[in-house]
Design a protein around this motif. Structure first.
Motif, mmCIF file in Angstrom:
data_model
loop_
_atom_site.group_PDB
_atom_site.id
_atom_site.type_symbol
_atom_site.label_atom_id
_atom_site.label_comp_id
_atom_site.label_asym_id
_atom_site.label_seq_id
_atom_site.Cartn_x
_atom_site.Cartn_y
_atom_site.Cartn_z
ATOM 1 N N PHE A 123 0.610 -1.105 0.112
ATOM 2 C CA PHE A 123 -0.079 -0.163 0.066
ATOM 3 C C PHE A 123 0.920 1.537 0.024
ATOM 4 N N ILE A 124 1.938 1.417 0.763
ATOM 5 C CA ILE A 124 2.800 2.471 0.795
ATOM 6 C C ILE A 124 3.587 2.854 -0.342
ATOM 7 N N LYS A 125 4.031 1.470 -0.944
ATOM 8 C CA LYS A 125 4.808 1.720 -2.015
ATOM 9 C C LYS A 125 3.910 2.079 -3.296
ATOM 10 N N ASP A 126 2.681 1.871 -3.322
ATOM 11 C CA ASP A 126 1.723 2.348 -4.521
ATOM 12 C C ASP A 126 1.494 3.797 -4.057
ATOM 13 N N TYR A 127 1.350 3.993 -2.937
ATOM 14 C CA TYR A 127 0.946 5.488 -2.613
ATOM 15 C C TYR A 127 2.244 6.271 -2.959
ATOM 16 N N LEU A 128 3.471 5.777 -2.660
ATOM 17 C CA LEU A 128 4.611 6.798 -3.084
ATOM 18 C C LEU A 128 4.995 6.823 -4.479
ATOM 19 N N CYS A 129 4.864 5.551 -5.139
ATOM 20 C CA CYS A 129 4.879 5.811 -6.606
ATOM 21 C C CYS A 129 4.046 6.651 -7.497
ATOM 22 N N VAL A 130 2.930 6.837 -6.865
ATOM 23 C CA VAL A 130 1.861 7.675 -7.497
ATOM 24 C C VAL A 130 2.231 9.153 -7.042
ATOM 25 N N ILE A 134 18.841 4.757 -7.618
ATOM 26 C CA ILE A 134 18.547 4.137 -6.117
ATOM 27 C C ILE A 134 18.221 2.866 -6.592
ATOM 28 N N THR A 135 18.582 1.805 -5.479
ATOM 29 C CA THR A 135 18.437 0.537 -5.525
ATOM 30 C C THR A 135 18.691 -0.218 -4.209
ATOM 31 N N THR A 136 18.582 -1.522 -4.453
ATOM 32 C CA THR A 136 19.166 -2.266 -3.126
ATOM 33 C C THR A 136 20.125 -3.212 -3.665
ATOM 34 N N PRO A 137 21.269 -3.445 -2.979
ATOM 35 C CA PRO A 137 22.333 -4.252 -3.668
ATOM 36 C C PRO A 137 21.750 -5.685 -3.631
ATOM 37 N N HIS A 138 22.416 -6.694 -4.170
ATOM 38 C CA HIS A 138 22.275 -8.147 -4.190
ATOM 39 C C HIS A 138 21.956 -8.621 -3.180
ATOM 40 N N GLY A 139 20.733 -9.326 -2.891
ATOM 41 C CA GLY A 139 20.480 -10.049 -1.686
ATOM 42 C C GLY A 139 19.486 -9.108 -0.971
ATOM 43 N N GLN A 140 19.253 -8.124 -1.046
ATOM 44 C CA GLN A 140 18.481 -7.167 -0.305
ATOM 45 C C GLN A 140 17.148 -7.161 -0.924
ATOM 46 N N LEU A 141 16.244 -7.800 -0.517
ATOM 47 C CA LEU A 141 15.021 -7.790 -1.176
ATOM 48 C C LEU A 141 13.660 -6.752 -0.819
ATOM 49 N N HIS A 142 14.117 -6.252 0.320
ATOM 50 C CA HIS A 142 13.275 -5.045 1.001
ATOM 51 C C HIS A 142 13.564 -3.895 0.358
ATOM 52 N N GLU A 143 12.609 -3.276 -0.515
ATOM 53 C CA GLU A 143 12.936 -2.050 -1.178
ATOM 54 C C GLU A 143 12.203 -0.771 -0.925
ATOM 55 N N LEU A 144 11.285 -1.002 0.302
ATOM 56 C CA LEU A 144 10.652 0.174 0.684
ATOM 57 C C LEU A 144 11.688 1.407 0.973
ATOM 58 N N GLY A 145 12.543 1.243 1.620
ATOM 59 C CA GLY A 145 13.406 2.359 2.128
ATOM 60 C C GLY A 145 13.921 2.914 0.876
ATOM 61 N N ALA A 146 14.320 2.289 -0.230
ATOM 62 C CA ALA A 146 14.585 2.922 -1.465
ATOM 63 C C ALA A 146 13.647 3.641 -2.244
ATOM 64 N N THR A 147 12.475 3.001 -1.937
ATOM 65 C CA THR A 147 11.220 3.733 -2.542
ATOM 66 C C THR A 147 10.914 5.090 -1.744
#
Length: 175
Positions: free
Chosen positions: A65-72, A88-101
């Motif tokens: 929900f938060i990612k959708d909100y931020l993207c829009v 902006i990204t996350t390095p290999h193995g880092q699957l949680h991207e909300l901080g990057a978003t």
């Protein structure tokens, strides 16, 4: 606000959550939403999930929900074609991207041209993309797993593959 947002998450009510966020933006500004509401809210979500007081489905709903909100919402911020580009990204193995978003949304608000690449990219892909776009900086979000034994290796490898004039900025709950 945190409690209201948590109720919306527990009810899987994205519209209510977006209304809460929109009210904060209107009254206190977008940066306040990002820094004073979303970051503490996400920390709270993570703690509740870790303690078993929030289901995985509720945690995933909050994240998406938060990612959708931020993207829009961040799309309304335009930057000049001459504005500096940041990757902006996350390095290999880092699957949680909300901080990057969140970082991408804030950077867009500040006028940067943001190239957001999602999560878990190998160092050579990050370096290649940064070179191709002429990035002035690379921003990485590192959240979980906290004990990833490979993270230092990936960061050193990225630094060796990336032009030394391009800073690597790392953020996250435990950076």
């Amino acid at each position: 606000v945190i409690e209201e947002s948590l109720v919306a998450i527990r009810n899987f009510d994205q519209d209510s959550l977006e209304n809460i966020f929109n009210k904060i933006v209107k009254e206190k500004g977008y940066s306040c939403l990002l820094e004073k509401v979303l970051l503490p809210f996400l920390h709270n979500i993570g703690k509740l999930w870790h303690d078993g007081d929030l289901t995985t489905a509720e945690e995933h709903a909050a994240t998406n929900f938060i990612k959708d909100y931020l993207c829009v919402s961040a799309r309304s911020f335009t930057s000049s074609s001459s504005a500096p580009k940041i990757l902006i990204t996350t390095p290999h193995g880092q699957l949680h991207e909300l901080g990057a978003t969140i970082a991408a949304a804030q950077a867009r608000k500040l006028g940067f041209q943001v190239i957001y690449l999602g999560c878990s990219l190998p160092s050579f892909e990050i370096a290649g993309a940064a070179e191709k776009i002429g990035a002035r900086a690379v921003i990485l979000s590192i959240i979980y797993p906290l004990d990833d034994p490979q993270i230092n290796f990936h960061l050193r490898k990225l630094r060796s593959q990336l032009d030394c004039a391009i800073p690597i900025i790392i953020g996250g709950a435990h950076s």
